[in-house]
Motif scaffolding. Sequence first.
Motif, short mmCIF file in Angstrom:
data_model
loop_
_atom_site.label_atom_id
_atom_site.label_comp_id
_atom_site.label_asym_id
_atom_site.label_seq_id
_atom_site.Cartn_x
_atom_site.Cartn_y
_atom_site.Cartn_z
N GLN A 79 0.84 -1.19 0.00
CA GLN A 79 0.00 0.00 0.00
C GLN A 79 0.88 1.25 0.00
O GLN A 79 1.80 1.36 0.80
CB GLN A 79 -0.87 -0.04 1.27
CG GLN A 79 -1.72 1.16 1.50
CD GLN A 79 -2.85 1.22 0.48
OE1 GLN A 79 -3.51 0.23 0.23
NE2 GLN A 79 -3.03 2.40 -0.08
N GLY A 80 0.63 2.17 -0.94
CA GLY A 80 1.34 3.45 -0.95
C GLY A 80 2.69 3.43 -1.61
O GLY A 80 3.38 4.46 -1.65
N GLU A 81 3.09 2.30 -2.17
CA GLU A 81 4.40 2.24 -2.83
C GLU A 81 4.32 2.72 -4.28
O GLU A 81 3.26 2.73 -4.89
CB GLU A 81 4.87 0.77 -2.87
CG GLU A 81 5.83 0.40 -1.77
CD GLU A 81 6.44 -0.98 -2.04
OE1 GLU A 81 7.64 -1.11 -1.82
OE2 GLU A 81 5.72 -1.91 -2.47
N GLN A 84 -11.94 5.79 -9.51
CA GLN A 84 -11.67 5.81 -8.07
C GLN A 84 -10.86 4.61 -7.61
O GLN A 84 -11.30 3.84 -6.75
CB GLN A 84 -12.98 5.92 -7.29
CG GLN A 84 -13.81 7.09 -7.78
CD GLN A 84 -14.89 7.48 -6.80
OE1 GLN A 84 -15.29 6.72 -5.95
NE2 GLN A 84 -15.36 8.70 -6.93
N PRO A 85 -9.68 4.47 -8.20
CA PRO A 85 -8.87 3.29 -7.89
C PRO A 85 -8.06 3.45 -6.61
O PRO A 85 -7.89 4.57 -6.12
CB PRO A 85 -7.92 3.21 -9.08
CG PRO A 85 -7.69 4.64 -9.44
CD PRO A 85 -8.97 5.37 -9.14
N ARG A 86 -7.56 2.33 -6.11
CA ARG A 86 -6.57 2.36 -5.04
C ARG A 86 -5.19 2.05 -5.61
O ARG A 86 -4.17 2.44 -5.08
CB ARG A 86 -6.92 1.34 -3.96
CG ARG A 86 -8.15 1.75 -3.17
CD ARG A 86 -8.53 0.67 -2.20
NE ARG A 86 -8.91 -0.54 -2.93
CZ ARG A 86 -8.62 -1.78 -2.52
NH1 ARG A 86 -7.94 -1.96 -1.42
NH2 ARG A 86 -9.00 -2.82 -3.22
N LEU A 87 -5.19 1.27 -6.68
CA LEU A 87 -3.94 0.89 -7.34
C LEU A 87 -4.00 1.35 -8.79
O LEU A 87 -4.96 1.06 -9.50
CB LEU A 87 -3.79 -0.64 -7.28
CG LEU A 87 -2.63 -1.24 -8.06
CD1 LEU A 87 -1.29 -0.76 -7.53
CD2 LEU A 87 -2.70 -2.77 -8.00
N LEU A 88 -3.00 2.13 -9.19
CA LEU A 88 -3.00 2.68 -10.54
C LEU A 88 -1.85 2.06 -11.33
O LEU A 88 -0.69 2.12 -10.91
CB LEU A 88 -2.84 4.20 -10.47
CG LEU A 88 -2.83 4.96 -11.79
CD1 LEU A 88 -4.13 4.79 -12.54
CD2 LEU A 88 -2.57 6.45 -11.53
N LEU A 89 -2.18 1.44 -12.46
CA LEU A 89 -1.17 0.83 -13.32
C LEU A 89 -0.92 1.74 -14.51
O LEU A 89 -1.85 2.06 -15.24
CB LEU A 89 -1.64 -0.55 -13.81
CG LEU A 89 -1.38 -1.77 -12.93
CD1 LEU A 89 -1.97 -1.59 -11.55
CD2 LEU A 89 -1.90 -3.03 -13.58
N LEU A 90 0.33 2.16 -14.69
CA LEU A 90 0.65 3.06 -15.79
C LEU A 90 1.61 2.35 -16.74
O LEU A 90 2.69 1.95 -16.34
CB LEU A 90 1.31 4.34 -15.27
CG LEU A 90 0.51 5.14 -14.23
CD1 LEU A 90 1.35 6.26 -13.65
CD2 LEU A 90 -0.75 5.71 -14.87
N ILE A 100 1.09 2.97 -6.84
CA ILE A 100 1.34 3.11 -8.26
C ILE A 100 2.32 2.06 -8.76
O ILE A 100 3.36 1.84 -8.16
CB ILE A 100 1.81 4.53 -8.60
CG1 ILE A 100 0.63 5.48 -8.43
CG2 ILE A 100 2.33 4.61 -10.03
CD1 ILE A 100 1.01 6.88 -8.16
N PHE A 101 1.94 1.41 -9.84
CA PHE A 101 2.72 0.34 -10.43
C PHE A 101 2.91 0.73 -11.90
O PHE A 101 1.93 0.90 -12.61
CB PHE A 101 1.92 -0.97 -10.30
CG PHE A 101 2.59 -2.19 -10.86
CD1 PHE A 101 3.96 -2.27 -11.04
CD2 PHE A 101 1.81 -3.30 -11.19
CE1 PHE A 101 4.54 -3.42 -11.55
CE2 PHE A 101 2.38 -4.45 -11.70
CZ PHE A 101 3.76 -4.50 -11.88
N LEU A 102 4.18 0.96 -12.31
CA LEU A 102 4.33 1.43 -13.68
C LEU A 102 5.38 0.65 -14.46
O LEU A 102 6.31 0.11 -13.89
CB LEU A 102 4.62 2.93 -13.74
CG LEU A 102 5.94 3.48 -13.22
CD1 LEU A 102 6.29 4.74 -13.97
CD2 LEU A 102 5.82 3.78 -11.74
N ILE A 103 5.15 0.61 -15.77
CA ILE A 103 6.14 0.11 -16.71
C ILE A 103 6.75 1.34 -17.35
O ILE A 103 6.02 2.26 -17.74
CB ILE A 103 5.47 -0.73 -17.82
CG1 ILE A 103 4.81 -1.97 -17.24
CG2 ILE A 103 6.48 -1.10 -18.90
CD1 ILE A 103 4.02 -2.78 -18.26
N GLU A 104 8.08 1.39 -17.43
CA GLU A 104 8.67 2.58 -18.03
C GLU A 104 10.05 2.25 -18.56
O GLU A 104 10.78 1.45 -17.98
CB GLU A 104 8.71 3.71 -17.00
CG GLU A 104 9.19 5.05 -17.52
CD GLU A 104 8.47 5.47 -18.80
OE1 GLU A 104 7.25 5.69 -18.74
OE2 GLU A 104 9.14 5.58 -19.85
#
Lengths: 254, 522, 260
Positions: free
Chosen positions: C28-30, C169-175, C204-208
Amino acid sequence: MTEVTAPATGDGKQPATAAPLLELREIAVYYGRVRALNGVSLSVNEGEIVALIGSNGAGKTTTLRTISGLIRPAKGDVRFRGEPIHHLGAERIARMGVAHAPEGRRLFGRMTVRENLEMGAYARHDRGGVRESFDRVYTLFPRLRERHAQLAGSLSGGEQQMVAIGRALMSNPTLLMLDEPSLGLAPILVDAIFEVIREINARGGTILLIEQNAGLALRTASRGYVLETGNLPIAGSSDELLNSPDVQRAYLGM
Amino acid sequence: MLSFLRIPSGPAQRGQSAAVFWIVAVTASGMLLMGWLLPWFVEPTSSGIGFSPQDAVLSAPMGPGAFLLYVLAVTMLLLVLSPLAEIAAGITKRPLPLIADRVRLVVAVVGFVLTLVVWFLIRVLNEEPLFGPIDSHTVTDSAVWLTLYGYAIAALVYGARRWVLARGNVAFGAAAIPFGVLLPFMFHQAPDFLLWAASSLAIYMLLALGLNVVVGFAGLLDLGYAAFFAIGAYACASFASPTHHIHLSLWLLIFIGAGVASVFGAILGAPTLRLRGDYLAIVTLGFGEIIPDLATNNVFGLTGGPNGLSSIDQPRYGPVNFGTNPQWFYWSVLAISVIVVIFLRNIERSRVGRAWVALREDEIAAAATGINTTTTKLLAFAMGASVAGVAGAFYGSLVTIVSPDDFSFAVSVAVISMIVLGGIGNIVGVILGSSVLTLSIFWILPHMNEWSMTVSAPGKPLEFLPGLATVNFTQYTYMVYGIALILMMLFRPGGLLPSRARRVELEAGIESESLAAVQGRA
Amino acid sequence: MAILELAGVSKRFGGLLAVSNVSFSIDQGEIISMIGPNGAGKTTAFNCVTGLYPVSAGDVRLDGLSINGLPPHRVTKLGIARTFQNIRLFSYMTAVDNVMVGAHWWMKERVWDGALKTPRARREEREVQAWALDLLAQLELANYAGSYARELPYGLQRRLEIARALATQPRLLLLDEPAAGLNAREKNDLMALIARLRSEGLTIFLIEHDMRVVMEISDRIVVLDYGEKIAEGVPTEVRTNRRVIEAYLGSGASQEMHTT
């Protein structure tokens, strides 16, 4: 801003007195009522790599599309080897030796890699020359030789970018225009693609390059233009631009 | 914020309203022209009393009656030719001076009043002294109605140009709805055929509106839409005929037709959920063939086989039998159509309407944004089908006999042609498209038969084309559809009134095509 | 407490193992980044999490509960939103309508409310529209609310896609590659935005691929190659990991400018 004459490049060609290979004078382009380009002038000399940088929406892609004849300018002219070409159709311009690897690659997804490359040589009838081009592309991108029978749509992003550049090279162009070749690529592939760009140039190819990674683009190119919302671009040698505080702040993220 | 508030009158909207302006202006010219030409072309067999302008003028060219008619002719010509002024203004890019609109408004009002005066003198006072011998051989009442309506909507477009340009859809309604409601009066002495045709028009309009939900809103190409029409009609035939000894009221049948058809819509929808584009179209095409075929083979003994079901009750409302008072039937279809239009318009702008558009644009993104693509698609199928069910119930009551042939693939093609012609996704466009096509089929083609016989008879202008009389224009129905589609795709690919999104798409499409061209092909 | 957990997740397409026995978890919160060569299976992993693909083996857990096999819209309702590598906006809808589609699942309006335009439906429509405009304003997109999504400049389209995801209204956002195609200034704005979203409680979980972005904002980094996890750790560890350099980072010519 005035046009800065190109410094002699290290590639052995002397552009000094000859007319530039490509020249845009005061180009204005409209999309409906919206003005996309407003008096853009730039030139590319034979044997150069020229980078075109600027914000999203500044009109970089529009500039390339205007050069390749996909958009007709409302004002101004585009000259290739001194001849006006802006009234010609896209296929005529392509046949004159201007190749365009568009943004987002735009491959024929349901054709194989080889078929995609063949499409790039569609207008050519010299079989020997086409075979040479195939060899050249496969030498530049050994990966594509391995995957020649695979459907382009199933390739990874980097491989697709290779196909897009390879396809543009297949027409044996005098001028190669690349729109965001590093988009969505892993760092290691970005390096590889830019290595190929330098190699194409070292063999005498002329390249006009659009790139978001402004630092990389300017270090690869000998000159650059900074386009801001379709207006007359700021021009300069790569070093000048790299050291300009404005460019650093806006495009290099410093 | 400000740019958001601009939406309703933004540049995107302007295109459509300009189109509405044109359509109404040209329609006004057409009605005036037809009103004047009708007495020449219609055979004396048609009943009706009135004036025949050419006779009147010929019998007393300098008389007061002829003078009135000369004035009327001038007003008619001015208004008929006035779209040319608009074209000229468009070419020179110089707007017409305000005074031109004022003049045309006055001309339209004068024409309207004079037409009424002439009609009153001839029809009510029978003023032979003024007009010369009045015989009873022309359908001039229809002509007078058309003329009056032509003047009225000419007055609307030229008198309230800015309003028409700003509120295109409302203006279209203001011009079209009274025409729809008054239609039975225009033909009140004409054969019932015309009212039958008008009812058919309204039924086809319903079909087009329903298919527009599936194709236009949700972007699911349905080539078997006639199946739901068939289901509605057979439901009506089963529940209001001696076949099963059930006699329900038309008002119940509408709901039954809608309900049954929507169930079938969902059933068809279910296997197609994973399909898009060509594949979906082919499956729906199959469904469209299955239903009439089941009916032909009298599956379950419910459908009466190839002969269909007959003796469907004529609907009645209290003491009024719609069968013998076709205008009431027509009005009831029209009323339901208006309600359907309001419903669909609301839904288009509601949460579900937005979900349909999202689904049409990008199914994966829609699913990832929280839209249940399954139920949303099925809802589109069911809702489109239910409107077809309503149309089917009316159809059964109108023709009193339904058979499988009435619901062939050709019907689906006709309805698709209507929405393509009008503008896929735009309700007003769809209304316009279905009206134009149905009018061409039911009204213009039959009249061309009469006309061709008249003008190629010995002593008439086209005497040298005797073959013309033998051409049966009504057999060219599908050629009309074909030509309409080809012309549309060539000259106005978004339809007569393209939806807002499609307009943007077409503008954008022009500059984003032709990668092949970059590669040196073409 | 792990909000998202991948336990031995594999995804097979015919003979190709696109994701192979990948396990990691996100607290949570990472802010977690996933990097790796093109074709390493990163987007496939995203698609497994968001329900676009069913996993072939293993388990995806949200708050400890398996979400395997749930359709995408159910996953969205449980609080996972995403953006796409090649922007998938609804091109011919206005920006505000794009955001309102994000509100679809939590709006109360039923079909009949909409058809009859009941006062309740009107009120909710008005409220949600105001809410969507406010969201756009917070992402500095207010001036484009009435424009079609395709008319927005590229960088703003990326941001509008984030706005649409936030509307669910997500708690986890995938970018998925949020910085692709952005210039340096826009990347700075993006990093600021991601930091702000995290401060508001979002995970937040992202591919970059842009290492400046990845190294600067990530708490931890997961590295995939040929579908397998080859490394995981804080940025400084991953940056110096030999396997990561070989497979992905390369000699770093393209990175020089980023790290200045």
